[in-house]
Design a protein around this motif. Structure first.
Motif, mmCIF file in Angstrom:
data_model
loop_
_atom_site.group_PDB
_atom_site.id
_atom_site.type_symbol
_atom_site.label_atom_id
_atom_site.label_comp_id
_atom_site.label_asym_id
_atom_site.label_seq_id
_atom_site.Cartn_x
_atom_site.Cartn_y
_atom_site.Cartn_z
ATOM 1 N N LEU A 136 34.992 40.983 33.201
ATOM 2 C CA LEU A 136 35.046 39.525 33.192
ATOM 3 C C LEU A 136 35.935 38.958 34.301
ATOM 4 O O LEU A 136 36.119 37.746 34.376
ATOM 5 C CB LEU A 136 35.554 39.024 31.826
ATOM 6 N N GLY A 137 36.523 39.839 35.112
ATOM 7 C CA GLY A 137 37.391 39.383 36.184
ATOM 8 C C GLY A 137 38.789 39.006 35.735
ATOM 9 O O GLY A 137 39.547 38.406 36.496
ATOM 10 N N LEU A 138 39.141 39.344 34.499
ATOM 11 C CA LEU A 138 40.443 38.947 33.968
ATOM 12 C C LEU A 138 41.600 39.676 34.636
ATOM 13 O O LEU A 138 42.708 39.146 34.703
ATOM 14 C CB LEU A 138 40.483 39.179 32.457
ATOM 15 N N GLU A 139 41.341 40.870 35.154
ATOM 16 C CA GLU A 139 42.406 41.607 35.839
ATOM 17 C C GLU A 139 42.960 40.792 37.004
ATOM 18 O O GLU A 139 44.172 40.779 37.235
ATOM 19 C CB GLU A 139 41.891 42.962 36.358
ATOM 20 N N GLY A 162 23.924 49.292 25.477
ATOM 21 C CA GLY A 162 23.801 49.432 26.924
ATOM 22 C C GLY A 162 24.801 48.613 27.723
ATOM 23 O O GLY A 162 24.752 48.608 28.949
ATOM 24 N N ASP A 163 25.713 47.912 27.059
ATOM 25 C CA ASP A 163 26.717 47.083 27.740
ATOM 26 C C ASP A 163 28.100 47.456 27.234
ATOM 27 O O ASP A 163 28.644 46.823 26.332
ATOM 28 C CB ASP A 163 26.444 45.598 27.502
ATOM 29 N N ASP A 164 28.641 48.524 27.797
ATOM 30 C CA ASP A 164 29.971 48.993 27.441
ATOM 31 C C ASP A 164 30.959 48.548 28.507
ATOM 32 O O ASP A 164 30.683 48.622 29.700
ATOM 33 C CB ASP A 164 29.996 50.520 27.325
ATOM 34 N N ARG A 165 32.125 48.082 28.041
ATOM 35 C CA ARG A 165 33.162 47.577 28.944
ATOM 36 C C ARG A 165 34.428 48.413 28.813
ATOM 37 O O ARG A 165 34.708 48.985 27.763
ATOM 38 C CB ARG A 165 33.495 46.124 28.614
#
Length: 175
Positions: A136-139, A162-165
């Motif tokens: 999510l760009g939070l870094e 299919g959407d692992d973060r």
């Protein structure tokens, strides 16, 4: 508009309901605060009640809320969570860091993080930790606030099939 911060507000029914509405709105706008959209307020209440139980007189956790000074509307919040373990008492975990979608892009998130840092320094804490959902760009946001990435668990959070973060740990050294 400016923010007014309150540490350890009275968590009466009105504020609890406002927090749950905020939490639901943030999640349904794509925020990563413990749920995957879509979520209902009823679903959030179950987790919120557990989070609220650790806050209050004699409890180890603290709540920091941000209201718009002009309107009084709840704009954001975060919880300082104790690890409840003496050897880790020199730092706190920030949980449920959120700013309402209506107020994003105004710098309120950075203000909330700066206030959390100020409060932690006033308590004499040596550091703060938080975790975030990768992708999510939070870094980059937390990096601009002075935080550094301290670890990453690949594909630890399943948002959908299919959407692992990645589960990312960020650290802020206050010394």
């Amino acid at each position: 508009m400016t923010l007014a911060f309150t540490l350890d507000p009275d968590l009466g029914p009105g504020l609890r309901a406002a927090v749950v509405r905020l939490w639901t709105d943030v999640t349904n706008a794509g925020g990563a605060v413990g749920f995957v959209a879509p979520v209902t307020e009823d679903e959030v209440w179950k987790t919120a009640d557990v989070q609220f139980a650790g806050v209050g007189p004699g409890e180890p956790d603290r709540l920091l809320v941000a209201h718009e000074a002009e309107t009084g509307r709840l704009a954001g919040l975060l919880f300082f969570e104790s690890m409840r373990f003496g050897p880790m008492d020199h730092w706190r975990l920030l949980k449920r860091v959120m700013v309402h979608p209506d107020f994003q892009g105004r710098g309120y998130g950075a203000e909330l993080m700066a206030e959390a840092e100020r409060v932690a320094r006033d308590w004499g804490l040596e550091s703060l930790r938080l975790t975030l959902r990768g992708g999510l760009g939070l870094e980059a946001f937390y990096g601009r606030c002075g935080w550094t990435e301290a670890g990453r668990v690949p594909a630890a959070i399943r948002v959908a099939p299919g959407d692992d973060r990645d589960d990312v740990t960020m650290w802020l050294d206050l010394r």
